[in-house]
Design a protein around this motif. Structure first.
Motif, PDB file in Angstrom:
ATOM      1  N   LEU A  49       0.830  -1.207   0.000  1.00  0.00           N
ATOM      2  CA  LEU A  49       0.000   0.000   0.000  1.00  0.00           C
ATOM      3  C   LEU A  49       0.865   1.257   0.000  1.00  0.00           C
ATOM      4  O   LEU A  49       0.606   2.222  -0.743  1.00  0.00           O
ATOM      5  N   ALA A  50       1.922   1.256   0.807  1.00  0.00           N
ATOM      6  CA  ALA A  50       2.823   2.407   0.865  1.00  0.00           C
ATOM      7  C   ALA A  50       3.518   2.626  -0.485  1.00  0.00           C
ATOM      8  O   ALA A  50       3.711   3.767  -0.931  1.00  0.00           O
ATOM      9  N   LEU A  51       3.890   1.528  -1.156  1.00  0.00           N
ATOM     10  CA  LEU A  51       4.539   1.642  -2.464  1.00  0.00           C
ATOM     11  C   LEU A  51       3.596   2.245  -3.496  1.00  0.00           C
ATOM     12  O   LEU A  51       3.996   3.115  -4.282  1.00  0.00           O
ATOM     13  N   ARG A  52       2.354   1.798  -3.506  1.00  0.00           N
ATOM     14  CA  ARG A  52       1.382   2.340  -4.463  1.00  0.00           C
ATOM     15  C   ARG A  52       1.139   3.826  -4.209  1.00  0.00           C
ATOM     16  O   ARG A  52       1.023   4.625  -5.150  1.00  0.00           O
ATOM     17  N   ARG A  53       1.057   4.186  -2.939  1.00  0.00           N
ATOM     18  CA  ARG A  53       0.836   5.602  -2.625  1.00  0.00           C
ATOM     19  C   ARG A  53       2.043   6.441  -3.016  1.00  0.00           C
ATOM     20  O   ARG A  53       1.908   7.561  -3.522  1.00  0.00           O
ATOM     21  N   ALA A  54       3.252   5.908  -2.803  1.00  0.00           N
ATOM     22  CA  ALA A  54       4.461   6.632  -3.199  1.00  0.00           C
ATOM     23  C   ALA A  54       4.529   6.804  -4.707  1.00  0.00           C
ATOM     24  O   ALA A  54       5.062   7.807  -5.204  1.00  0.00           O
ATOM     25  N   ALA A  55       3.981   5.835  -5.443  1.00  0.00           N
ATOM     26  CA  ALA A  55       3.977   5.912  -6.908  1.00  0.00           C
ATOM     27  C   ALA A  55       2.883   6.840  -7.424  1.00  0.00           C
ATOM     28  O   ALA A  55       2.827   7.117  -8.627  1.00  0.00           O
ATOM     29  N   GLY A  56       2.017   7.316  -6.526  1.00  0.00           N
ATOM     30  CA  GLY A  56       0.919   8.175  -6.962  1.00  0.00           C
ATOM     31  C   GLY A  56      -0.123   7.426  -7.780  1.00  0.00           C
ATOM     32  O   GLY A  56      -0.816   8.013  -8.605  1.00  0.00           O
ATOM     33  N   ASP A  57      -0.246   6.122  -7.534  1.00  0.00           N
ATOM     34  CA  ASP A  57      -1.135   5.267  -8.307  1.00  0.00           C
ATOM     35  C   ASP A  57      -2.413   5.024  -7.499  1.00  0.00           C
ATOM     36  O   ASP A  57      -2.493   4.094  -6.699  1.00  0.00           O
ATOM     37  N   ASP A  58      -3.418   5.871  -7.712  1.00  0.00           N
ATOM     38  CA  ASP A  58      -4.646   5.768  -6.921  1.00  0.00           C
ATOM     39  C   ASP A  58      -5.398   4.475  -7.213  1.00  0.00           C
ATOM     40  O   ASP A  58      -5.928   3.834  -6.302  1.00  0.00           O
ATOM     41  N   SER A  59      -5.451   4.082  -8.483  1.00  0.00           N
ATOM     42  CA  SER A  59      -6.160   2.854  -8.823  1.00  0.00           C
ATOM     43  C   SER A  59      -5.465   1.636  -8.214  1.00  0.00           C
ATOM     44  O   SER A  59      -6.117   0.736  -7.674  1.00  0.00           O
ATOM     45  N   GLY A  60      -4.121   1.616  -8.281  1.00  0.00           N
ATOM     46  CA  GLY A  60      -3.373   0.523  -7.659  1.00  0.00           C
ATOM     47  C   GLY A  60      -3.515   0.529  -6.150  1.00  0.00           C
ATOM     48  O   GLY A  60      -3.587  -0.533  -5.511  1.00  0.00           O
ATOM     49  N   THR A  61      -3.551   1.724  -5.548  1.00  0.00           N
ATOM     50  CA  THR A  61      -3.771   1.838  -4.110  1.00  0.00           C
ATOM     51  C   THR A  61      -5.119   1.230  -3.726  1.00  0.00           C
ATOM     52  O   THR A  61      -5.232   0.495  -2.738  1.00  0.00           O
ATOM     53  N   ALA A  62      -6.137   1.517  -4.538  1.00  0.00           N
ATOM     54  CA  ALA A  62      -7.460   0.960  -4.273  1.00  0.00           C
ATOM     55  C   ALA A  62      -7.440  -0.567  -4.356  1.00  0.00           C
ATOM     56  O   ALA A  62      -8.084  -1.257  -3.553  1.00  0.00           O
ATOM     57  N   ALA A  63      -6.688  -1.109  -5.326  1.00  0.00           N
ATOM     58  CA  ALA A  63      -6.608  -2.568  -5.475  1.00  0.00           C
ATOM     59  C   ALA A  63      -5.992  -3.215  -4.237  1.00  0.00           C
ATOM     60  O   ALA A  63      -6.467  -4.257  -3.757  1.00  0.00           O
ATOM     61  N   VAL A  64      -4.923  -2.607  -3.699  1.00  0.00           N
ATOM     62  CA  VAL A  64      -4.294  -3.167  -2.498  1.00  0.00           C
ATOM     63  C   VAL A  64      -5.231  -3.039  -1.299  1.00  0.00           C
ATOM     64  O   VAL A  64      -5.341  -3.955  -0.474  1.00  0.00           O
ATOM     65  N   LEU A  65      -5.903  -1.900  -1.188  1.00  0.00           N
ATOM     66  CA  LEU A  65      -6.871  -1.725  -0.099  1.00  0.00           C
ATOM     67  C   LEU A  65      -7.964  -2.786  -0.184  1.00  0.00           C
ATOM     68  O   LEU A  65      -8.408  -3.318   0.841  1.00  0.00           O
ATOM     69  N   ASN A  66      -8.403  -3.094  -1.391  1.00  0.00           N
ATOM     70  CA  ASN A  66      -9.432  -4.111  -1.570  1.00  0.00           C
ATOM     71  C   ASN A  66      -8.938  -5.480  -1.082  1.00  0.00           C
ATOM     72  O   ASN A  66      -9.662  -6.211  -0.393  1.00  0.00           O
TER      73      ASN A  66
END
Length: 546
Positions: free
Chosen positions: A122-139
């Protein structure tokens, strides 16, 4: 099953994007075929030295190995992906690999490690600025939390966050999936509350039913068949917990019709389990036995031990309701044996995982060593490149870098620029009177003054000895002369007493505006002529070429 080796089916460099998309689809629909094709693809990627392709193929192979319960291979492939992604600074693929590792740990009951890995992803996705990927990890994190009674509130929170991110990203399809998982979270919670808090269970199931129906509407609107079926399964779960058997039966039949159009083993097993339990509660026990036996056969075919335990428990109830106590006892023994076997398998997988961690750590250490070597090589090459193109004494660009830059400016700059040649007045006197060491310090300080006075787009270089060259971008003849006057004045008014007590430094400058079609040597020649006139006129002045 598509098991053709990739290396033999491709000639030359393949279209890796197309191949990776195929492997991603196979990892979900036919993991054995995905693994078979990945072997050849990885050989080809390594043969071609294409680490980007190897990284992506390894990741999808890792997911396929996970589905096939080959934990050691899944972790090895995911770790390789993470190492390659780390070396490339690719946060998205690092996150994907971490999620795969988390799924392996979650499958064997190592929930703490699974949550830690998902939090890292989740931290990696947020650092990448990838909101859609962040949502996938949260899911994914929400589905893990759903299976843990004490983390039910966190499951609701992260699934809600995932839905909001997907909606903000304009992705209603995945937003419907998050809503479906949220509904299932409330269904699971209401089941847990049935015995100890019936009133709380009723409230939770009402909320689950409301959310699940909304998810059905959204999934139907987006045309996502599989999500729509999952949403209906959540509706069935809520109706069953709420005791509305008539409504549950209607939803079951509608879902069976949809599943015939979009068949998947996972959803067929879930539907069979729901329908078998619904038939038991509806008193249709003979039908329940047939339905549950069909479901058990499917569980065996696709290796779904957890769902098999649920069906065996429901089948025991069906036999007991029919009065067939012998069959109920046999099924209960089978359930007991299956439970023990599942625990044994989980223990074996944990043991395999622990032994494979040593290999994983070795690979990680090797990757870290390679990264350090790569960084050291990059730093060494950068130093060499800097030394080749920069003057050691002043830190300015040297004659080689100037020649390259001037040739580029002459060839490719349609707008105006000017070239100025600078000479330190009476520099030989400085060396003779104060020493060459002091002279070197004067040269270095002149370089600092010139650099601090010029703009970011200009270039200053040491031409040789006590001469410097300036390239002034986007200037006409008048503004170029004004810039040179400021430089001359900055040197003349600078405090030189620490180096030259009771003495100072002045410079003479000749500046020439570049003419269209004029070559570099001609431009430097005109600037040199202007410098000669400045020195002949008494030094400490600027002269422009005519």
């Amino acid at each position: 099953m598509d098991e053709r080796p990739v290396a033999s089916s491709l000639t030359g460099a393949p279209d890796w994007d197309v191949l990776v998309d195929e492997l991603e689809l196979l990892s979900e629909t036919d993991p054995r075929a995905c693994v078979a094709r990945s072997v050849g693809a990885l050989d080809l990627a390594r043969e071609q030295g294409d680490e980007d392709a190897e990284m992506r193929v390894s990741c999808h192979a890792a997911y396929a190995y996970h589905v096939l319960a080959d934990d050691a291979q899944a972790l090895a492939a995911a770790t390789r992906t993470e190492a390659l992604a780390g070396a490339r600074g690719d946060l998205v693929w690092q996150s994907r690999a971490a999620v795969c590792r988390a799924l392996v740990h979650h499958e064997i009951g190592d929930l703490d490690t699974a949550i830690d890995l998902l939090t890292h992803a989740l931290a990696l996705r947020r650092a990448a600025g990838d909101d859609s990927g962040t949502a996938a990890v949260l899911n994914s994190l929400g589905t893990v939390y759903t299976g843990m009674a004490q983390l039910a509130p966190q499951a609701t929170q992260v699934l809600t966050q995932a839905r909001r991110l997907w909606l903000a990203a304009g992705d209603p399809d995945h937003a419907a999936m998050a809503l479906t998982n949220l509904a299932m979270t409330f269904v699971v919670t209401s089941r847990r509350l049935q015995q100890e808090n019936p009133r709380g269970a009723l409230s939770a199931v009402r909320h689950a039913l409301k959310i699940a129906r909304q998810a059905v509407d959204e999934a139907d609107a987006t045309g996502m068949g599989r999500v729509a079926i999952d949403a209906r399964l959540a509706v069935i779960g809520a109706q069953m917990v709420g005791g509305d058997l008539e409504a549950a039966g209607e939803t079951l039949e509608a879902t069976r019709a949809m599943l015939a159009c979009f068949p998947t083993s996972r959803q067929q097993i879930a539907l069979s389990s729901f329908r078998g339990r619904w038939l038991v509660r509806s008193g249709r026990l003979d039908e329940a036995v047939l339905e549950l036996c069909d479901g058990l056969d499917l569980c065996e075919a696709v290796s779904r031990p957890a769902e098999r335990l649920e069906m065996l428990a429901a089948l025991t109830d069906a036999h007991e309701g029919r009065g067939d106590l012998a069959a109920a006892l046999r099924t209960l023994r089978e359930l007991h044996l299956a439970t023990i076997q599942q625990h044994d398998r989980a223990a074996d997988r944990r043991a395999d995982l622990l032994s494979s961690r040593l290999e994983v750590e070795r690979i990680e250490q090797s990757a870290a060593t390679e990264r350090r070597r790569a960084r050291a090589l990059e730093e060494h090459n950068a130093r060499l490149e800097h030394e080749v193109t920069h003057d050691a004494l002043t830190g300015l660009a040297n004659r080689r870098a100037l020649d390259t830059a001037l040739a580029e400016w002459v060839d490719s700059r349609p707008h105006g620029f000017a070239c100025a040649l600078i000479d330190i007045d009476h520099f030989k006197r400085v060396n003779d009177r104060w020493s060459h060491q002091v002279g070197d310090q004067v040269l270095a300080r002149i370089g600092t003054i010139l650099t601090s006075t010029l703009r970011a787009g200009d270039l200053v270089a040491r031409y040789g000895g006590e001469e410097f060259v300036l390239l002034l971008d986007r200037v006409d003849a008048l503004s170029a002369a004004e810039v040179c006057e400021r430089l001359r004045d900055a040197v003349r008014t600078h405090s030189w007493h620490d180096l030259l007590p009771d003495d100072g430094i002045t410079i003479s400058i000749g500046v020439a505006q570049h003419h269209p079609e004029e070559g570099a040597l001609d431009l430097l020649g005109r600037a040199d002529s202007a410098l000669y006139r400045a020195k002949a006129a008494g030094r400490d002045r600027v002269r422009s070429a005519p």
